[in-house]
Design an enzyme around this catalytic site. Structure first.
Site, PDB file in Angstrom:
ATOM      1  N   LYS A  46      76.479  27.926  50.123  1.00  0.00           N
ATOM      2  CA  LYS A  46      77.061  27.951  51.444  1.00  0.00           C
ATOM      3  C   LYS A  46      76.431  26.944  52.395  1.00  0.00           C
ATOM      4  O   LYS A  46      76.978  26.666  53.453  1.00  0.00           O
ATOM      5  CB  LYS A  46      76.901  29.380  52.043  1.00  0.00           C
ATOM      6  N   GLY A  47      75.277  26.416  52.045  1.00  0.00           N
ATOM      7  CA  GLY A  47      74.500  25.647  53.023  1.00  0.00           C
ATOM      8  C   GLY A  47      75.168  24.415  53.603  1.00  0.00           C
ATOM      9  O   GLY A  47      74.903  24.041  54.736  1.00  0.00           O
ATOM     10  N   GLU A 102      75.417  17.946  49.921  1.00  0.00           N
ATOM     11  CA  GLU A 102      74.364  18.971  49.922  1.00  0.00           C
ATOM     12  C   GLU A 102      73.737  19.094  51.306  1.00  0.00           C
ATOM     13  O   GLU A 102      73.762  18.152  52.109  1.00  0.00           O
ATOM     14  CB  GLU A 102      73.267  18.576  48.902  1.00  0.00           C
ATOM     15  N   ASP A 103      73.181  20.245  51.578  1.00  0.00           N
ATOM     16  CA  ASP A 103      72.493  20.445  52.856  1.00  0.00           C
ATOM     17  C   ASP A 103      71.082  19.861  52.816  1.00  0.00           C
ATOM     18  O   ASP A 103      70.672  19.130  53.708  1.00  0.00           O
ATOM     19  CB  ASP A 103      72.444  21.935  53.238  1.00  0.00           C
ATOM     20  N   ASP A 106      65.083  19.542  48.108  1.00  0.00           N
ATOM     21  CA  ASP A 106      63.708  20.013  48.204  1.00  0.00           C
ATOM     22  C   ASP A 106      62.976  19.627  46.914  1.00  0.00           C
ATOM     23  O   ASP A 106      62.599  18.472  46.743  1.00  0.00           O
ATOM     24  CB  ASP A 106      63.747  21.523  48.462  1.00  0.00           C
ATOM     25  N   PHE A 155      60.021  24.594  56.637  1.00  0.00           N
ATOM     26  CA  PHE A 155      61.232  25.342  56.310  1.00  0.00           C
ATOM     27  C   PHE A 155      62.168  25.308  57.502  1.00  0.00           C
ATOM     28  O   PHE A 155      61.797  25.662  58.609  1.00  0.00           O
ATOM     29  CB  PHE A 155      60.914  26.791  55.912  1.00  0.00           C
ATOM     30  N   VAL A 156      63.396  24.852  57.263  1.00  0.00           N
ATOM     31  CA  VAL A 156      64.331  24.686  58.379  1.00  0.00           C
ATOM     32  C   VAL A 156      65.552  25.592  58.232  1.00  0.00           C
ATOM     33  O   VAL A 156      65.958  25.939  57.122  1.00  0.00           O
ATOM     34  CB  VAL A 156      64.789  23.207  58.507  1.00  0.00           C
ATOM     35  N   ARG A 168      72.526  30.664  60.080  1.00  0.00           N
ATOM     36  CA  ARG A 168      73.432  29.575  59.709  1.00  0.00           C
ATOM     37  C   ARG A 168      74.236  29.040  60.891  1.00  0.00           C
ATOM     38  O   ARG A 168      74.645  27.889  60.911  1.00  0.00           O
ATOM     39  CB  ARG A 168      74.428  30.034  58.630  1.00  0.00           C
TER      40      ARG A 168
HETATM   41  P1  IMP Z   1      65.636  22.576  45.468  1.00  0.00           P
HETATM   42  O1  IMP Z   1      66.330  23.058  44.233  1.00  0.00           O
HETATM   43  O2  IMP Z   1      64.196  22.968  45.506  1.00  0.00           O
HETATM   44  O3  IMP Z   1      65.845  21.104  45.747  1.00  0.00           O
HETATM   45  O4  IMP Z   1      66.217  23.405  46.642  1.00  0.00           O
HETATM   46  C1  IMP Z   1      67.396  23.114  47.225  1.00  0.00           C
HETATM   47  C2  IMP Z   1      67.961  24.359  47.851  1.00  0.00           C
HETATM   48  O5  IMP Z   1      66.944  25.231  48.362  1.00  0.00           O
HETATM   49  C3  IMP Z   1      68.795  23.967  49.024  1.00  0.00           C
HETATM   50  O6  IMP Z   1      70.129  23.703  48.649  1.00  0.00           O
HETATM   51  C4  IMP Z   1      68.627  25.146  49.937  1.00  0.00           C
HETATM   52  O7  IMP Z   1      69.583  26.139  49.601  1.00  0.00           O
HETATM   53  C5  IMP Z   1      67.256  25.682  49.646  1.00  0.00           C
HETATM   54  N1  IMP Z   1      66.261  25.159  50.627  1.00  0.00           N
HETATM   55  C6  IMP Z   1      65.238  24.301  50.376  1.00  0.00           C
HETATM   56  N2  IMP Z   1      64.526  24.048  51.481  1.00  0.00           N
HETATM   57  C7  IMP Z   1      65.132  24.749  52.465  1.00  0.00           C
HETATM   58  C8  IMP Z   1      64.862  24.894  53.875  1.00  0.00           C
HETATM   59  O8  IMP Z   1      63.940  24.315  54.458  1.00  0.00           O
HETATM   60  N3  IMP Z   1      65.705  25.714  54.553  1.00  0.00           N
HETATM   61  C9  IMP Z   1      66.752  26.363  53.974  1.00  0.00           C
HETATM   62  N4  IMP Z   1      67.037  26.265  52.678  1.00  0.00           N
HETATM   63  C10 IMP Z   1      66.235  25.461  51.920  1.00  0.00           C
HETATM   64 MG    MG Z   2      71.903  24.734  49.241  1.00  0.00          MG
END
Ligand code: IMP
Ligand code: MG
Length: 182
Positions: A46-47, A102-103, A106, A155-156, A168
């Site tokens: 949903k992000g 993508e939002d 990370d 963390f945002v 959201r």
């Molecule tokens: P990754 O797999 O570690 O790259 O994480 C990506 C997913 O983790 C994103 O699509 C978000 O859903 C969640 N995520 C990572 N960091 C944040 C943050 O700072 N705030 C909110 N969601 C996050």
């Molecule tokens: Mg996401």
């Protein structure tokens, strides 16, 4: 806005005005790249839906959209990289010029998973736009073709991003911190 019994503190990192301005620049970079072609934007739910809704209104070219719903098995604020699809694509991406929307990037685990899953369906090409990039947190070496903002290891929430499904709807992007002094 009243956040009720929350013991978390919010602090603006990127205002709605900064976001709006950056989206205009991003959209013109993207439209230049796809000039004369029809990109197929795949928003990751949903992000990314708030970002995608604003981004496409800056894109003055023909395009199509679809959504892929995923849930990561998160432990607190860390993604495990284990992903479950909650909503599949509605239309085939075979031969299409696909742009994943993508939002936030990370560790990179989620994007790696998405790239693996989508490339099986043989798109003509597969690019990525992410609003936010926490580059210093990367574990899997993936990279987006277009990045809105590179941010530090915080963390945002807001502008589509959640913590525990909350926040959201905030128009700006905030850093979320646990509050200790009460
Ligand atoms: P990754 O797999 O570690 O790259 O994480 C990506 C997913 O983790 C994103 O699509 C978000 O859903 C969640 N995520 C990572 N960091 C944040 C943050 O700072 N705030 C909110 N969601 C996050
Ligand atoms: Mg996401």
């Amino acid at each position: 806005m009243d956040h009720g019994t929350s013991d978390q503190a919010l602090e603006i990192l990127l205002s709605r005005y900064e976001i709006e301005q950056r989206l205009g620049q991003l959209a013109s970079e993207i439209t230049k790249e796809y000039h004369g072609r029809i990109p197929h934007l795949v928003g990751i739910l949903k992000g990314a839906w708030v970002f995608m809704a604003d981004l496409i209104r800056h894109m003055d070219i023909e395009l199509t959209v679809d959504f892929l719903g995923i849930t990561s098995y998160n432990s607190g604020t860390n993604s495990s990289g284990e992903v479950r699809i909650t909503k599949d694509l509605d239309t085939s991406i075979k031969g299409r010029e696909v742009l994943i929307v993508e939002d936030i990037l990370d560790t990179g685990r989620t994007l790696k998973y998405l790239q693996d899953v989508l490339s099986v369906h043989k798109p003509h090409n597969l690019r990525v736009v992410t609003l936010l990039d926490k580059r210093s947190r990367r574990i899997v070496p993936v990279k987006a073709d277009y990045v809105g903002f590179e941010i530090a290891d915080v963390f945002v929430v807001g502008y589509g991003l959640d913590f525990d499904q909350k926040y959201r709807q905030l128009p700006d992007i905030h850093v979320l911190r646990a509050e200790h002094s009460r």
